[in-house]
Each structure stands twice: as structure tokens, then as C-alpha cells.
Design a protein around this motif. Structure first.
Motif, PDB file in Angstrom:
ATOM      1  N   PRO A 118       0.841  -1.229   0.094  1.00  0.00           N
ATOM      2  CA  PRO A 118       0.021  -0.139  -0.047  1.00  0.00           C
ATOM      3  C   PRO A 118       0.935   1.373  -0.047  1.00  0.00           C
ATOM      4  O   PRO A 118       1.701   1.502   0.973  1.00  0.00           O
ATOM      5  CB  PRO A 118      -0.903  -0.035   1.314  1.00  0.00           C
ATOM      6  N   VAL A 119       0.642   2.200  -1.130  1.00  0.00           N
ATOM      7  CA  VAL A 119       1.447   3.506  -1.150  1.00  0.00           C
ATOM      8  C   VAL A 119       0.304   4.411  -1.605  1.00  0.00           C
ATOM      9  O   VAL A 119      -0.263   4.567  -2.518  1.00  0.00           O
ATOM     10  CB  VAL A 119       2.329   3.472  -2.146  1.00  0.00           C
ATOM     11  N   TRP A 120      -0.303   5.153  -0.463  1.00  0.00           N
ATOM     12  CA  TRP A 120      -1.220   6.145  -0.465  1.00  0.00           C
ATOM     13  C   TRP A 120      -0.603   7.455  -0.744  1.00  0.00           C
ATOM     14  O   TRP A 120      -1.400   8.591  -0.621  1.00  0.00           O
ATOM     15  CB  TRP A 120      -2.311   6.008   0.427  1.00  0.00           C
ATOM     16  N   SER A 150       5.662  -6.956  -0.529  1.00  0.00           N
ATOM     17  CA  SER A 150       6.603  -7.649  -1.484  1.00  0.00           C
ATOM     18  C   SER A 150       8.098  -7.602  -1.359  1.00  0.00           C
ATOM     19  O   SER A 150       8.935  -8.568  -1.575  1.00  0.00           O
ATOM     20  CB  SER A 150       6.467  -7.371  -2.978  1.00  0.00           C
ATOM     21  N   HIS A 151       8.559  -6.507  -1.141  1.00  0.00           N
ATOM     22  CA  HIS A 151       9.666  -6.230  -0.649  1.00  0.00           C
ATOM     23  C   HIS A 151      10.139  -4.896  -0.233  1.00  0.00           C
ATOM     24  O   HIS A 151       9.028  -3.877   0.039  1.00  0.00           O
ATOM     25  CB  HIS A 151      10.738  -6.327  -1.948  1.00  0.00           C
ATOM     26  N   ASN A 152      11.256  -4.308   0.108  1.00  0.00           N
ATOM     27  CA  ASN A 152      11.173  -3.070   1.043  1.00  0.00           C
ATOM     28  C   ASN A 152      11.493  -1.637   0.146  1.00  0.00           C
ATOM     29  O   ASN A 152      12.084  -0.928   0.525  1.00  0.00           O
ATOM     30  CB  ASN A 152      12.450  -3.284   2.041  1.00  0.00           C
ATOM     31  N   HIS A 153      11.512  -1.580  -1.186  1.00  0.00           N
ATOM     32  CA  HIS A 153      11.820  -0.482  -1.823  1.00  0.00           C
ATOM     33  C   HIS A 153      10.778   0.582  -1.494  1.00  0.00           C
ATOM     34  O   HIS A 153       9.550   0.035  -1.401  1.00  0.00           O
ATOM     35  CB  HIS A 153      11.928  -0.788  -3.470  1.00  0.00           C
ATOM     36  N   PHE A 154      11.030   1.824  -1.775  1.00  0.00           N
ATOM     37  CA  PHE A 154      10.250   2.796  -0.865  1.00  0.00           C
ATOM     38  C   PHE A 154       8.701   2.767  -2.008  1.00  0.00           C
ATOM     39  O   PHE A 154       8.029   3.464  -1.556  1.00  0.00           O
ATOM     40  CB  PHE A 154      10.978   4.000  -1.236  1.00  0.00           C
ATOM     41  N   ASP A 155       8.934   2.368  -3.220  1.00  0.00           N
ATOM     42  CA  ASP A 155       7.572   2.527  -3.889  1.00  0.00           C
ATOM     43  C   ASP A 155       6.740   1.285  -3.613  1.00  0.00           C
ATOM     44  O   ASP A 155       5.596   1.166  -4.132  1.00  0.00           O
ATOM     45  CB  ASP A 155       7.868   2.871  -5.350  1.00  0.00           C
ATOM     46  N   HIS A 156       7.078   0.372  -2.739  1.00  0.00           N
ATOM     47  CA  HIS A 156       6.112  -0.873  -2.274  1.00  0.00           C
ATOM     48  C   HIS A 156       6.118  -0.697  -0.792  1.00  0.00           C
ATOM     49  O   HIS A 156       5.344  -1.259  -0.320  1.00  0.00           O
ATOM     50  CB  HIS A 156       7.118  -1.989  -2.654  1.00  0.00           C
ATOM     51  N   ASP A 158       5.956   1.772   2.066  1.00  0.00           N
ATOM     52  CA  ASP A 158       5.550   3.305   2.428  1.00  0.00           C
ATOM     53  C   ASP A 158       5.397   3.525   3.995  1.00  0.00           C
ATOM     54  O   ASP A 158       4.289   3.102   4.390  1.00  0.00           O
ATOM     55  CB  ASP A 158       4.595   3.884   1.426  1.00  0.00           C
ATOM     56  N   GLY A 159       6.223   4.239   4.661  1.00  0.00           N
ATOM     57  CA  GLY A 159       5.868   4.331   5.906  1.00  0.00           C
ATOM     58  C   GLY A 159       4.703   5.160   6.105  1.00  0.00           C
ATOM     59  O   GLY A 159       3.819   5.046   7.188  1.00  0.00           O
ATOM     60  N   PRO A 160       4.678   6.260   5.511  1.00  0.00           N
ATOM     61  CA  PRO A 160       3.502   7.057   6.045  1.00  0.00           C
ATOM     62  C   PRO A 160       2.296   6.421   5.771  1.00  0.00           C
ATOM     63  O   PRO A 160       1.083   6.613   6.485  1.00  0.00           O
ATOM     64  CB  PRO A 160       3.520   8.233   4.854  1.00  0.00           C
ATOM     65  N   THR A 161       2.107   5.601   4.480  1.00  0.00           N
ATOM     66  CA  THR A 161       0.830   4.871   4.597  1.00  0.00           C
ATOM     67  C   THR A 161       0.529   3.780   5.436  1.00  0.00           C
ATOM     68  O   THR A 161      -0.554   3.592   6.222  1.00  0.00           O
ATOM     69  CB  THR A 161       0.724   4.130   3.164  1.00  0.00           C
ATOM     70  N   LEU A 162       1.530   3.085   5.971  1.00  0.00           N
ATOM     71  CA  LEU A 162       1.443   2.055   6.839  1.00  0.00           C
ATOM     72  C   LEU A 162       0.991   2.578   8.287  1.00  0.00           C
ATOM     73  O   LEU A 162       0.440   1.973   9.097  1.00  0.00           O
ATOM     74  CB  LEU A 162       2.866   1.297   6.991  1.00  0.00           C
ATOM     75  N   LYS A 163       1.583   3.832   8.559  1.00  0.00           N
ATOM     76  CA  LYS A 163       1.393   4.455   9.618  1.00  0.00           C
ATOM     77  C   LYS A 163      -0.193   4.797  10.028  1.00  0.00           C
ATOM     78  O   LYS A 163      -0.600   4.699  11.279  1.00  0.00           O
ATOM     79  CB  LYS A 163       1.994   5.883  10.036  1.00  0.00           C
ATOM     80  N   ARG A 164      -0.866   4.719   8.914  1.00  0.00           N
ATOM     81  CA  ARG A 164      -2.419   5.115   8.987  1.00  0.00           C
ATOM     82  C   ARG A 164      -3.258   3.763   9.591  1.00  0.00           C
ATOM     83  O   ARG A 164      -4.267   3.806   9.857  1.00  0.00           O
ATOM     84  CB  ARG A 164      -2.915   5.210   7.728  1.00  0.00           C
ATOM     85  N   LEU A 165      -2.385   2.691   9.494  1.00  0.00           N
ATOM     86  CA  LEU A 165      -3.095   1.322   9.770  1.00  0.00           C
ATOM     87  C   LEU A 165      -3.138   1.054  11.498  1.00  0.00           C
ATOM     88  O   LEU A 165      -1.885   1.290  12.318  1.00  0.00           O
ATOM     89  CB  LEU A 165      -2.383   0.080   9.132  1.00  0.00           C
TER      90      LEU A 165
END
Length: 348
Positions: A118-120, A150-156, A158-165
Motif C-alpha cells: 500500500p502506497v497512498w 513484496s519487498h522493501n523498496h520505497f515504492d512498495h 511506504d512508511g507514511p501509509t502504513l502509519k495509518r493502519l
């Protein structure tokens, strides 16, 4: 649900041919949700299909500077497909997908709502702002039951998006990436190696190989694994989310182990220049070959029309995948070339 593994060689039979980058294939293992290990190897570099670029390649890349399209390649940005709509109703037997953009999907499977990579965010590290909005507003999402990475590249990742969960959201991640989540107080993190699986409320999450790599900082190259996911519901319906990958032998192996994939979500963008990206990103023609190798019933393209990551014109992935599909003689209705924000229902 059956998993097929290669039969053992008979006495006197030659062993299977060696494939560069291939590792021994263990039998599928079902792991408990929330499993974390402390004994992962220090590096997963032995899983690379091809060596990472060396000094000469980096020098050529810096010299040529072909990292973004020219003005001609960007002029079609207003034409990129963007048709957001409401999420389809989904019951416990529904299988539906909604493309939020790039590699972010909202999957409705087995009564669960699952987000992929998820990348919002409007921007990600080192990349211009997204060229199409997110296809699903965050506030329009139902409760998220699980996330797969899938892996840790920034386009896959995304810390700010995951922070919303909520921090109790179950997260399924590649081997070695669990600590990134536990440091951010996620409490239900499941790390899996290739060919391992875990089950959540009747939905099985299998982690499968990809032709890619991992890196997030200067010091963590290949310290965590990379791969794709197979999600299977109680009725045996399957979705393959390929994550980020080049073309190679793993697709046929995945198709052999997981027959009857109903839908393959495959990347078609970020492929130019080929001499630089061919090992890690499929081009549209290779994505169609991968779909055929998988033996999937349908294909939905992704990883294009969202971020400008490479030098091909922004609309080229769509025109090329359509042409490759037609050239292969495949049924047009099985290519789900969705606009950003659109949905399809496989099983009502």
C-alpha cells in the motif's frame, strides 16, 4: 488445495539442470500467523537471479542519465486512465480486485480486505510526485484485515501509509523484514521464506519467488528477501500478486506449484532502459510471457501510470501490453487492463 512438488530423481537418472539464481525448493510449509524468526541469514544475495549492477554499469547509467522520459514521453500524462469508483460489495465468497495505483491493490478474498504494497502517499523517496491520484480514498476503505508486502523498496513499502493502519493489523512480509514492522509497533507480523505460507481466517497466504532484490538504506542491500504472493480462498480461488520482478524461470515454477491461478497481477512498467532494468522489471511483452508461464486465467497489469520511475513514455506500457496480448492470440476479455481506481469481480 494441493501443492505439487517435483518428483525425486530415479536411480541412474540425471539430476535436474542447474538454473542460475535457483535455490533448492523446500516443500511448502504452513506457518502460524505472527511468526518471527531471529535466525535468518545475514544476506539473501544468494537468491539473486542476476548480479547487481557493478561499477561499469553505474558509470554508464550516470553518463547516459536516462532515468526519466523526455517531454514527448510525458505529454500523455493527462490521458492516463483514471476512473475511480465505489468498491464492489463483497461477501465471504466474493473474489474482487480494485487497483489503487502502482502495485497497490484492494483485494476482497474469502471475506477479507487485503492491501498489497500500500502506497497512498503523493510522493515517495527519490521520485517525483505521482502522476495519477490514488484510485481509492483512504477514508473509503473498509476495515483492512491484512497487508502483504513484496519487498522493501520505497515504492512498495511506504512508511507514511502504513502509519495509518491500526498496529494490530496482520502484516505478511518477506523474511528479514519483520523487524522494520515490529520497530513501528505492529504486533501481528508474519515473516515468510519462499514457498512458506500462513493462513488467516480461512485465506492462505503463500510467499513465492520473484526476480528482484532489496535495499532501503546504504547498508542493507539484500538483507531482507523479496517475492510475490499467492492468496487462496476456501473454495480454491487464487490470485497471484507478483510484486516487483523481472522475467525468468520462477513463473513457470510458481504455475506448476499453484495450478489454476484465476488472476495474475503483473508489472508492466519501469522497464527502460532495458540494459539497466531487464533483470528486475518485466517489460510488457515479458509480462504476457509470465502470464502464460503461470497458466493463469486472467491478467491485470500494474506498476505503471502512477510514478515516473524510468525512461519509457508514460502510456507506452499500456499500448505495448495490448499489442503483445493480441499477438499472442489471447482472449481480449482475459486482459484486465484496468484504469487506476477501477474494480473487477471474479466471483460474486
Amino acid at each position: 488445495m494441493t501443492e505439487r512438488t517435483a518428483p525425486p530423481a530415479r536411480a541412474g537418472q540425471a539430476p535436474a539442470p542447474h538454473h542460475p539464481g535457483r535455490v533448492p525448493l523446500p516443500a511448502p510449509v504452513l506457518q502460524p500467523v505472527g511468526r518471527l524468526r531471529q535466525d535468518w541469514p545475514r544476506t539473501f544475495a544468494d537468491r539473486l537471479t542476476a548480479p547487481l549492477p557493478g561499477v561499469r554499469a553505474l558509470a554508464r547509467f550516470a553518463r547516459e542519465g536516462a532515468v526519466r522520459p523526455g517531454p514527448e514521453g510525458l505529454r500523455d500524462i493527462p490521458l492516463l486512465p483514471f476512473e475511480p469508483g465505489p468498491l464492489p460489495p463483497a461477501g465471504p465468497d466474493t473474489l474482487a480486485v480494485t487497483w489503487a495505483g502502482h502495485a497497490s491493490w484492494v483485494l476482497r478474498v474469502g471475506g477479507l480486505t487485503v492491501l498489497t504494497d500500500p502506497v497512498w502517499s503523493r510522493r515517495i523517496f527519490g521520485t517525483p510526485a505521482r502522476i495519477t491520484p490514488v484510485g481509492v480514498r483512504w477514508e473509503d476503505l473498509p476495515a483492512v484485515d491484512a497487508v502483504v508486502i513484496s519487498h522493501n523498496h520505497f515504492d512498495h513499502l511506504d512508511g507514511p501509509t502504513l502509519k495509518r493502519l491500526p498496529r494490530h493489523t496482520p502484516v505478511f512480509v518477506p523474511a528479514g523484514l519483520g523487524r522494520w514492522f515490529t520497530r513501528r509497533r505492529f504486533s501481528r507480523v508474519t515473516e515468510l521464506d519462499w514457498w512458506e505460507a500462513a493462513e488467516l481466517d480461512g485465506v492462505r497466504f503463500d510467499f513465492v519467488p520473484a526476480h528482484h532484490w532489496s535495499k532501503r538504506t546504504l547498508l542493507d542491500t539484500c538483507r531482507s528477501l523479496w517475492g510475490g504472493w499467492i492468496l487462496t480462498d476456501r473454495a480454491g480461488h487464487r490470485i497471484h500478486f507478483a510484486g516487483d520482478t523481472g522475467y525468468g524461470h520462477w513463473f513457470a515454477e510458481i504455475g506448476r506449484r499453484y495450478p489454476g491461478i484465476d488472476l495474475a497481477l503483473l508489472p508492466i512498467g519501469a522497464y527502460a532502459p532495458r540494459w539497466w532494468l531487464s533483470d528486475v522489471h518485466t517489460d510488457p511483452e515479458e509480462a504476457v510471457r509470465a502470464y502464460q508461464d503461470l497458466g493463469a486465467r486472467r491478467m491485470a497489469p500494474m506498476h505503471w501510470a502512477t510514478f515516473v520511475l524510468s525512461s519509457e513514455p508514460v502510456l507506452e506500457p499500456l499500448t505495448r501490453v495490448r499489442a503483445a496480448w493480441e499477438k499472442a492470440g489471447l482472449p481480449r476479455e482475459d486482459l484486465w487492463d484496468l484504469p487506476v481506481g477501477a474494480s473487477r469481480v471474479l466471483v460474486p
